[in-house]
Design an enzyme around this catalytic site. Structure first.
Site, mmCIF file in Angstrom:
data_model
loop_
_atom_site.group_PDB
_atom_site.id
_atom_site.type_symbol
_atom_site.label_atom_id
_atom_site.label_comp_id
_atom_site.label_asym_id
_atom_site.label_seq_id
_atom_site.Cartn_x
_atom_site.Cartn_y
_atom_site.Cartn_z
ATOM 1 N N SER A 136 -2.077 0.036 8.306
ATOM 2 C CA SER A 136 -1.111 -1.152 8.097
ATOM 3 C C SER A 136 -0.911 -1.682 9.522
ATOM 4 O O SER A 136 0.052 -1.150 10.371
ATOM 5 C CB SER A 136 0.237 -0.727 7.530
ATOM 6 O OG SER A 136 1.041 -1.726 7.418
ATOM 7 N N HIS B 114 -4.867 -2.792 6.188
ATOM 8 C CA HIS B 114 -3.704 -3.089 5.323
ATOM 9 C C HIS B 114 -3.113 -4.310 5.730
ATOM 10 O O HIS B 114 -2.424 -4.055 6.834
ATOM 11 C CB HIS B 114 -2.999 -1.922 4.885
ATOM 12 C CG HIS B 114 -1.976 -2.002 3.929
ATOM 13 N ND1 HIS B 114 -2.389 -1.895 2.505
ATOM 14 C CD2 HIS B 114 -0.703 -2.378 3.906
ATOM 15 C CE1 HIS B 114 -1.307 -1.990 1.786
ATOM 16 N NE2 HIS B 114 -0.031 -2.353 2.645
ATOM 17 N N ASP C 94 0.097 -6.554 5.148
ATOM 18 C CA ASP C 94 1.232 -6.509 4.544
ATOM 19 C C ASP C 94 1.975 -8.122 4.408
ATOM 20 O O ASP C 94 2.528 -8.432 5.581
ATOM 21 C CB ASP C 94 2.512 -5.618 4.992
ATOM 22 C CG ASP C 94 2.337 -4.165 4.604
ATOM 23 O OD1 ASP C 94 2.188 -4.015 3.373
ATOM 24 O OD2 ASP C 94 2.192 -3.572 5.562
ATOM 25 N N MET D 56 4.822 -10.551 3.473
ATOM 26 C CA MET D 56 6.066 -10.583 2.965
ATOM 27 C C MET D 56 6.508 -11.986 3.018
ATOM 28 O O MET D 56 6.461 -12.623 4.161
ATOM 29 C CB MET D 56 7.137 -9.744 3.922
ATOM 30 C CG MET D 56 6.234 -8.343 3.723
ATOM 31 S SD MET D 56 7.439 -7.342 4.889
ATOM 32 C CE MET D 56 6.732 -5.771 4.736
ATOM 33 N N HIS E 205 -1.878 -6.780 0.762
ATOM 34 C CA HIS E 205 -0.829 -6.230 -0.192
ATOM 35 C C HIS E 205 0.191 -7.295 -0.113
ATOM 36 O O HIS E 205 0.965 -7.542 0.749
ATOM 37 C CB HIS E 205 -0.131 -5.117 0.465
ATOM 38 C CG HIS E 205 1.049 -4.630 -0.260
ATOM 39 N ND1 HIS E 205 1.668 -3.708 0.363
ATOM 40 C CD2 HIS E 205 1.596 -4.687 -1.211
ATOM 41 C CE1 HIS E 205 2.982 -3.255 -0.558
ATOM 42 N NE2 HIS E 205 2.650 -3.971 -1.736
ATOM 43 N N MET F 272 3.718 -8.946 -0.962
ATOM 44 C CA MET F 272 4.927 -8.719 -1.495
ATOM 45 C C MET F 272 5.633 -10.268 -1.635
ATOM 46 O O MET F 272 6.374 -10.328 -0.728
ATOM 47 C CB MET F 272 5.744 -8.021 -0.611
ATOM 48 C CG MET F 272 4.977 -6.321 -0.534
ATOM 49 S SD MET F 272 5.543 -5.292 0.750
ATOM 50 C CE MET F 272 4.120 -5.802 1.920
ATOM 51 N N MET G 120 4.283 2.445 -4.573
ATOM 52 C CA MET G 120 5.015 2.488 -3.205
ATOM 53 C C MET G 120 5.829 3.640 -3.130
ATOM 54 O O MET G 120 6.683 3.975 -3.914
ATOM 55 C CB MET G 120 5.986 1.011 -3.388
ATOM 56 C CG MET G 120 5.267 -0.218 -3.166
ATOM 57 S SD MET G 120 4.230 -0.594 -1.708
ATOM 58 C CE MET G 120 5.509 -0.109 -0.515
ATOM 59 N N ASP H 189 1.719 3.958 -0.286
ATOM 60 C CA ASP H 189 1.982 2.994 0.956
ATOM 61 C C ASP H 189 3.612 3.264 1.376
ATOM 62 O O ASP H 189 4.523 3.070 0.293
ATOM 63 C CB ASP H 189 1.810 1.656 0.575
ATOM 64 C CG ASP H 189 2.083 0.682 1.448
ATOM 65 O OD1 ASP H 189 2.294 1.246 2.655
ATOM 66 O OD2 ASP H 189 2.174 -0.636 1.181
#
Ligand code: DX5
Ligand code: ZN
Length: 216
Positions: free
Chosen positions: A7, A32, A34, A36, A66, A68, A140, A176
């Protein structure tokens, strides 16, 4: 075989491509990413333009994205165009079963692997109706939004609850949050196929040894 997804949220973002290269050289199988939006989670990270630049610098890497974010459908084309190979959306971000199937179908139709993630409070069984439509389930093991949090051990029960159903369908099981040299092997023993590691990996003085330790 157990895979390690690094990540880059925990990387030195001023040197993102070099850090990503370093992670792959140290043994990470994928990167990875992330994403957001400050709405689905209380933090803002980066979006498709950053992935696009990273993909230009490292075109052969496997990008595990990923999302979010509150409205994943709106942004799927951007992430596909930017180089995503796997796109994971949150079950909690989608209003009903039809929307979940539509979103997973759109990801696959775009040529990516499709993932579905659940937050700690969402029961494992909630993903079971969709196993035929996805390639990966992401459990998660922290509340999504921030790196560097402590691993929530309830995630191990969730992995155990999902492992057989996922394996039977060839669906990868990813975990994760708070994964390190202690919790990583526990997750693997509980059935995880893909370990996401941010802080433990990028802050490690010996990442290759850590990658080996994470794999148990
Ligand atoms: C949290 C993110 C994680 C995070 C993991 O919302 O989804 O991927 O980067 O970071 P660590 O490994 O530091 O818990
Ligand atoms: Zn993540």
């Amino acid at each position: 075989m157990l895979q390690l997804s690094a990540s880059v949220l925990a990387a030195d973002l001023a040197n993102l491509a070099a850090q990503a290269r370093w992670a792959l050289d140290a043994g990470a199988d994928m990167l990875h990413i992330d994403v957001m939006d400050g709405h689905f989670v209380p933090n803002i990270s980066y979006g498709a333009p950053v992935l696009k630049c990273l993909h230009s610098a490292l075109p052969d890497a496997f990008y595990d994205v990923h999302l979010m974010i509150t409205d994943p459908n709106k942004y799927l084309p951007d992430f596909v165009a930017a180089g995503a190979r796997l796109i994971t959306v949150h079950l909690e971000a989608l209003p009903d079963a039809a929307a979940v199937r539509q979103t997973l179908g759109a990801i696959r139709a775009a040529g990516c692997k499709a993932g579905l993630s659940v937050k700690p409070a969402t029961p494992a069984a909630a993903v079971l109706p969709y196993l035929d439509a996805l390639d990966l389930v992401l459990v998660m093991s922290v509340e999504p939004g921030f790196g560097g949090q402590a691993f929530l051990p309830q995630a191990l029960d969730k992995l155990r609850a999902l492992r057989d159903a996922c394996r039977a369908r060839g669906v990868w099981l990813e975990v994760d949050g708070g994964v390190d040299a202690v919790t990583g092997p526990q997750c693997a023993a509980a059935g995880a196929d893909v370990l996401v590691a941010g802080s433990s990996f990028f802050k490690s003085p010996g990442p290759a040894a850590l990658a080996a330790a994470l794999r148990g």
